[in-house]
Design an enzyme around this catalytic site. Structure first.
Site, short mmCIF file in Angstrom:
data_model
loop_
_atom_site.label_atom_id
_atom_site.label_comp_id
_atom_site.label_asym_id
_atom_site.label_seq_id
_atom_site.Cartn_x
_atom_site.Cartn_y
_atom_site.Cartn_z
N LYS A 83 0.64 -19.50 6.28
CA LYS A 83 -0.20 -19.86 7.43
C LYS A 83 -0.47 -18.61 8.27
O LYS A 83 0.29 -17.65 8.14
CB LYS A 83 0.48 -20.96 8.23
CG LYS A 83 1.60 -20.48 9.15
CD LYS A 83 1.80 -21.39 10.32
CE LYS A 83 2.49 -20.63 11.43
NZ LYS A 83 2.56 -21.29 12.69
N LYS A 93 12.37 -27.87 6.22
CA LYS A 93 13.59 -28.13 6.99
C LYS A 93 14.20 -29.46 6.54
O LYS A 93 13.49 -30.43 6.27
CB LYS A 93 13.28 -28.18 8.49
CG LYS A 93 12.94 -26.81 9.03
CD LYS A 93 12.71 -26.86 10.52
CE LYS A 93 12.24 -25.52 11.04
NZ LYS A 93 13.26 -24.47 10.96
N ASP A 98 -1.54 -22.70 16.76
CA ASP A 98 -0.30 -22.13 16.24
C ASP A 98 0.69 -23.21 15.80
O ASP A 98 1.39 -23.03 14.82
CB ASP A 98 0.33 -21.23 17.31
CG ASP A 98 1.56 -20.50 16.81
OD1 ASP A 98 1.49 -19.94 15.70
OD2 ASP A 98 2.60 -20.50 17.50
N LYS A 124 5.61 -22.92 25.20
CA LYS A 124 6.48 -21.75 25.29
C LYS A 124 7.03 -21.66 26.71
O LYS A 124 6.44 -22.20 27.64
CB LYS A 124 5.69 -20.48 24.99
CG LYS A 124 5.32 -20.36 23.52
CD LYS A 124 4.74 -19.00 23.22
CE LYS A 124 4.56 -18.81 21.74
NZ LYS A 124 5.81 -18.79 20.98
N ASP A 180 4.14 -24.53 4.75
CA ASP A 180 4.41 -24.83 6.16
C ASP A 180 5.91 -24.97 6.24
O ASP A 180 6.48 -25.98 5.80
CB ASP A 180 3.71 -26.14 6.57
CG ASP A 180 3.92 -26.44 8.05
OD1 ASP A 180 4.90 -25.93 8.63
OD2 ASP A 180 3.12 -27.18 8.63
N HIS A 181 6.57 -23.94 6.77
CA HIS A 181 8.04 -23.91 6.66
C HIS A 181 8.72 -25.08 7.38
O HIS A 181 9.86 -25.40 7.11
CB HIS A 181 8.60 -22.56 7.13
CG HIS A 181 8.51 -22.36 8.61
ND1 HIS A 181 7.42 -21.78 9.19
CD2 HIS A 181 9.36 -22.67 9.60
CE1 HIS A 181 7.62 -21.73 10.50
NE2 HIS A 181 8.78 -22.27 10.77
N HIS A 204 2.32 -27.65 12.05
CA HIS A 204 3.67 -28.21 12.09
C HIS A 204 3.71 -29.62 12.68
O HIS A 204 4.29 -30.54 12.11
CB HIS A 204 4.59 -27.33 12.93
CG HIS A 204 4.64 -25.90 12.48
ND1 HIS A 204 4.57 -25.55 11.16
CD2 HIS A 204 4.77 -24.75 13.18
CE1 HIS A 204 4.65 -24.23 11.06
NE2 HIS A 204 4.77 -23.72 12.27
N ARG A 220 0.81 -1.23 0.00
CA ARG A 220 0.00 0.00 0.00
C ARG A 220 0.84 1.27 0.00
O ARG A 220 0.46 2.27 -0.60
CB ARG A 220 -0.87 0.04 1.27
CG ARG A 220 -1.81 -1.12 1.37
CD ARG A 220 -2.42 -1.12 2.77
NE ARG A 220 -3.29 -2.25 2.95
CZ ARG A 220 -3.32 -3.00 4.05
NH1 ARG A 220 -2.52 -2.74 5.05
NH2 ARG A 220 -4.15 -4.00 4.15
#
Lengths: 515, 360
Positions: free
Chosen positions: A173, A207, A260, A365, A202-203, A265, A66
């Site tokens: 995602k 891997k 998340d 976490k 999906d990173h 994942h 933008r």
């Protein structure tokens, strides 16, 4: 990973040079070009591919956003970001050439005229730079922007490619927040792009070690015969991080650990570890086998959820010797937030291979250390000879470390030197970093190359995403139910989660693996 | 006992690299165990292959030790480095052990590869197979890097154990005789030995630069319309240029005309169209430029002023574009690393070589 592409078959000069599908020249249009993902990951990834000599020279990037900006300003900003975030040191002479392939296109996402001018610009680029009418649209924006962007792309005719060319879209995602929203997003995407044009990223799948799971399982004849309920006692999948929400409270409050991490994942990793061998390495063969696993995940009733799923939220504690606040004291988090920062699940896959093999998943976490690992725990040796009740031996455990320190280890029993028969567990350890000096490419590099090559193997298919939500939704629903709502357990930051998570395994006579 | 150690953070050591700690041949295994026992837990021994290096050049041991030090940064191995002088009158056998350690990518730990070095002079040079066999790291493939020329008789015992034999045909004085020896040994070995020519490896980046022009289906037609090719090569690298021409010929089904002369080769494509390949000697990189002309379009790959990059460009009526690609370098470390990283059966090499075999 997919079958040899048409490019390799028809360009005889590629024979013996490429062991992967060759990316084709194209224009990558990035929506959200001034955002974090573009600056930190996408442009540095494209630069690294260019520096490695794997980027088609004609490749062009058009940043769509933008804010008013010139091409030069866009290039300058991207250069600064790439110098900061690239895995390789940026070389001026390579950057200078690469920068000439970067362009900026200013428009609101919902403004149809911006897409008309984009068409003209892309056609001009095709003529001047030889991109052959191939377009890769990357939606590096929040999902609520998908609809206007895709609708406008369709109306501008950019969803269709000319003869001999292609148009593809990469979707970042989170792909939905539940089954309904995922279906709705899929419907929106499908209105503009067909499934074979759509690449849901999906990173985790980019891997190296995630890809190596298939190699470990299907290129080594010793594992496959014992990879079933007859020999495997249980499987654990852990994704631990020491970090808290780190400025992502706005997103995380609405998502939580289950949405998340688990829905995408960790279920992807579960699929790779549980799937049957595919008939070939084609994208649909592999993804077809993965979908079977997601479909085979045993759905849980409200009562079963209370029994098999534990959610937690970190309270204040310490990480690496430093005091850290509890989740509810983090900036942007509601003081009475019920968002889970930890989940532990016991899941079952109802298929022949792993029926009766529980799979324990935990993600959290503010845990004591960071690491993502899969461990396959084999059944103990029969209780004769060495494995008597008085001296019970440990299980053999095969560990696949996804990050950091990617590698594989196998725990086995060995006799301690000496005149007595003392048996102790020992570990055979393979580290990628030790054995292979060459650094692995970043996940985004691999995935961008795959999308340019038309290889969708490492991208999630529509049915995979929807089936995953169909498994997750009942859990989310139970957590907000008015009656018999399962508890949200606190755990101090720096611990391995609430005690209830340990009890989940203790009830089965098992314990979480020590990371 | 002290450990002879070379590390990435002490580059000054590189020029004083010695083969390591002298040991008795019969005690090598014991000394290696001692070496690792003394090294502590901050070091990890790693090995993905056995890499035997054989040279008869004077002073080869320190030079090859330095090369192995650099190669092991990317390719963990057990290196068996042999310096031989079969013509010496005196019989002499000496051995050394050392370790090359590099800080791992993650930092902290040192990753170490072992090197066993041998000096064989006089009649003891025939001990080569025995030396190699008795010091292999078990179950790992054996790559034999043979520096220089092969001599008759080729030892069938040794060849039967080799998985990949690496040589540089650019250094050979008589390609035909040398290749015949290699192929005979390969046939006698009765097992699959991959032939790896560093002169072919030298061409990887140029081949990538040329190949990428023709990835797009629309450009495939250009391959049928090639009219001429120009290759500039450095003095001593005519064989490299011939291999490049042989590669194009093999992959595009061109046939070499008998009338081919030194400076220009004449080929015919499948449609019997004549294609001229001119070879020009110029001081500089082994291959400094290759231009392929198809009608009004010219594809160029050339070393840029900055020699580790290639200028890759297209000029023609439709579009003009250029970019930079990695060029690699001609030093033995880079060539060996590239070769060890790529692997593969090298069928394309064999076809390319066959196409220009009579000219090499």
């Amino acid at each position: 990973m997919s079958k040899t592409s048409e490019t390799q078959q028809t360009n005889p000069l590629r024979e013996g040079l490429a062991t992967r599908t060759v990316p084709q020249a194209c224009t990558v249009v990035i929506f959200g070009a001034t955002g974090d993902l573009t600056m930190r990951k996408l442009i540095p990834a494209l630069y690294n591919i260019a520096a490695d000599g794997e980027l088609p020279p004609a490749l062009t990037v058009v940043g769509f956003a933008r804010r008013p900006k010139t091409d030069e300003q866009f290039r300058k900003e991207q250069e600064e970001a790439t110098r900061k975030f690239s895995r390789q040191t940026v070389r001026d002479e390579i950057w200078d050439g690469f920068a000439q392939s970067l362009f900026y296109h200013q428009s609101e996402f919902h403004d149809a005229s911006g897409y008309k001018s984009l068409v003209e610009r892309l056609e001009k680029i095709d003529k001047e730079r030889g991109t052959g009418g191939n377009r890769l649209f990357y939606l590096a924006v929040a999902p609520d922007q998908f609809e206007p962007i895709l609708k406008n792309l369709k109306e501008a005719g950019l969803n269709k490619a000319g003869e001999g060319s292609w148009a593809r879209v990469i979707v970042e995602k989170p792909f939905g927040t539940d089954l309904d929203s995922a279906k709705e997003l899929n419907r929106i995407v499908r209105q503009a792009f067909s499934e074979d044009q759509t690449y849901r990223i999906d990173h985790f799948l980019g891997k190296e070690t995630a890809q190596n799971i298939l190699v470990l399982r299907f290129a080594n004849a010793i594992f496959e015969p014992i990879w079933n309920g007859r020999y495997v006692d249980h499987i654990q999948i852990t994704a631990a991080e020491t970090l808290g929400v780190e400025g992502r409270a706005g997103y995380y409050e609405g998502a939580g650990a289950l949405r998340d991490m688990v829905q995408n994942h960790l279920l992807q990793l579960l699929c790779l570890v549980a799937m049957e061998p595919p008939t070939d390495l084609g994208a649909d063969s592999i993804r077809g086998e993965k979908v079977k696993i997601v479909k085979s995940l045993r759905r849980m009733t409200h009562e079963e959820i209370a029994e098999n799923v534990v959610r937690g939220q970190y309270a204040e504690g310490a990480i690496n010797g430093k005091d850290v606040p509890g989740y509810r004291s983090e900036k942007g988090v509601k003081p009475d937030s019920k968002t889970e920062t930890f989940v532990a699940l016991r899941v079952r896959v109802d298929d022949w291979r792993l029926a009766d093999v529980p799979i324990y998943i935990r993600v959290g976490k503010r845990l004591p250390k960071s690491g993502t690992e899969i461990s396959v725990h084999f059944k103990k040796a029969p209780p004769v000879l060495f494995n008597k009740e008085s001296v019970s031996l440990d299980q053999n455990v095969l560990v696949i470390r996804i990050q950091p320190d990617e590698g594989i280890s196998l725990r086995m029993q060995a006799k301690m030197p000496g005149t007595t028969f003392r048996i102790e567990p020992v570990k055979m350890d393979f580290h990628y970093g030790t054995s292979f000096g060459k650094a692995s490419p970043e996940a985004y590099e691999r995935l961008l190359l795959d999308a340019m090559s038309g290889d969708a193997t490492l991208f999630a298919r529509r049915d995979e995403v929807e089936e995953a939500w169909a498994f997750i939704d009942p859990i989310e629903e139970a957590w907000v139910a008015k009656e018999n709502q399962p508890g949200l357990f606190e755990y101090p930051a720096g611990s391995w989660g609430p005690e209830e998570a340990d009890e989940l395994l203790a009830r089965d006579g098992r314990a979480w693996r020590r990371l | 006992m002290t450990m002879t150690m070379t590390t990435t953070d002490t580059p000054s050591l590189q020029h004083s690299i010695s083969p390591g700690l002298p040991v008795e041949i019969g005690k090598i295994d014991r000394e290696l165990k001692k070496l690792w026992a003394e090294s502590g837990s901050a070091m990890t021994r790693a090995s993905l292959m056995n890499l035997a290096v054989y040279s008869e050049a004077p002073g080869s041991l320190p030079r090859n030790t330095e090369i192995i030090f650099k190669i092991t940064e990317d390719h963990a191995c057990r290196a068996i480095v042999i310096g031989a002088n079969p013509g010496a009158k005196e019989n002499r056998v000496e051995a050394w052990i050392s370790a090359h350690c590099h800080v791992s990518r993650a930092g902290g730990k040192q990753i170490c590869s072992e090197q066993l070095s041998f000096l064989l002079e006089g009649p003891s040079a025939r001990l080569l197979p025995n030396i190699v066999f008795s010091h292999l790291d078990s179950d790992l493939p054996l790559c034999l890097w043979w520096q220089g020329e092969f001599h008759e008789p080729m030892d069938p015992q040794l060849w039967a154990w080799v998985d990949r034999v690496i040589y540089d045909s650019q250094t050979w004085s008589d390609f035909r005789t040398q290749m015949q020896r290699v192929e005979t040994a390969q046939a006698d070995a009765k097992q699959r030995i991959v032939l790896c020519d560093l002169n072919w490896t030298r061409l990887v980046q140029f081949r990538l630069g040329l190949a990428q022009f023709f990835d797009h289906p629309a450009s495939h037609q250009d391959l049928e319309e090639i009219e001429s090719v120009e290759i500039d090569f450095a003095p001593g690298y005519r064989s490299t240029a011939l291999l490049l021409a042989g590669w194009l010929a093999a992959q595009l089904h061109w046939t070499l005309e008998k009338s081919s002369k030194d400076a220009a080769l004449a080929f015919r494509d499948r449609a019997e169209k004549a294609i001229r390949v001119s070879l020009t000697e110029k001081v500089g990189e082994p291959i400094s430029r290759c231009a392929v002309k198809c009608g009004s379009t010219a594809f160029h790959v050339a070393h840029s002023a900055n020699a580790d990059l290639l200028d890759v460009s297209v000029e023609g009526s439709n579009s003009e574009r250029k970019c930079l690609m990695p060029a690699g370098s001609n030093d033995p470390v880079r060539l060996m690393s590239e070769e060890l990283m790529r692997g593969g059966p090298h069928r394309v090499y064999l076809r390319a070589m066959s196409c220009v075999r009579d000219l090499l």
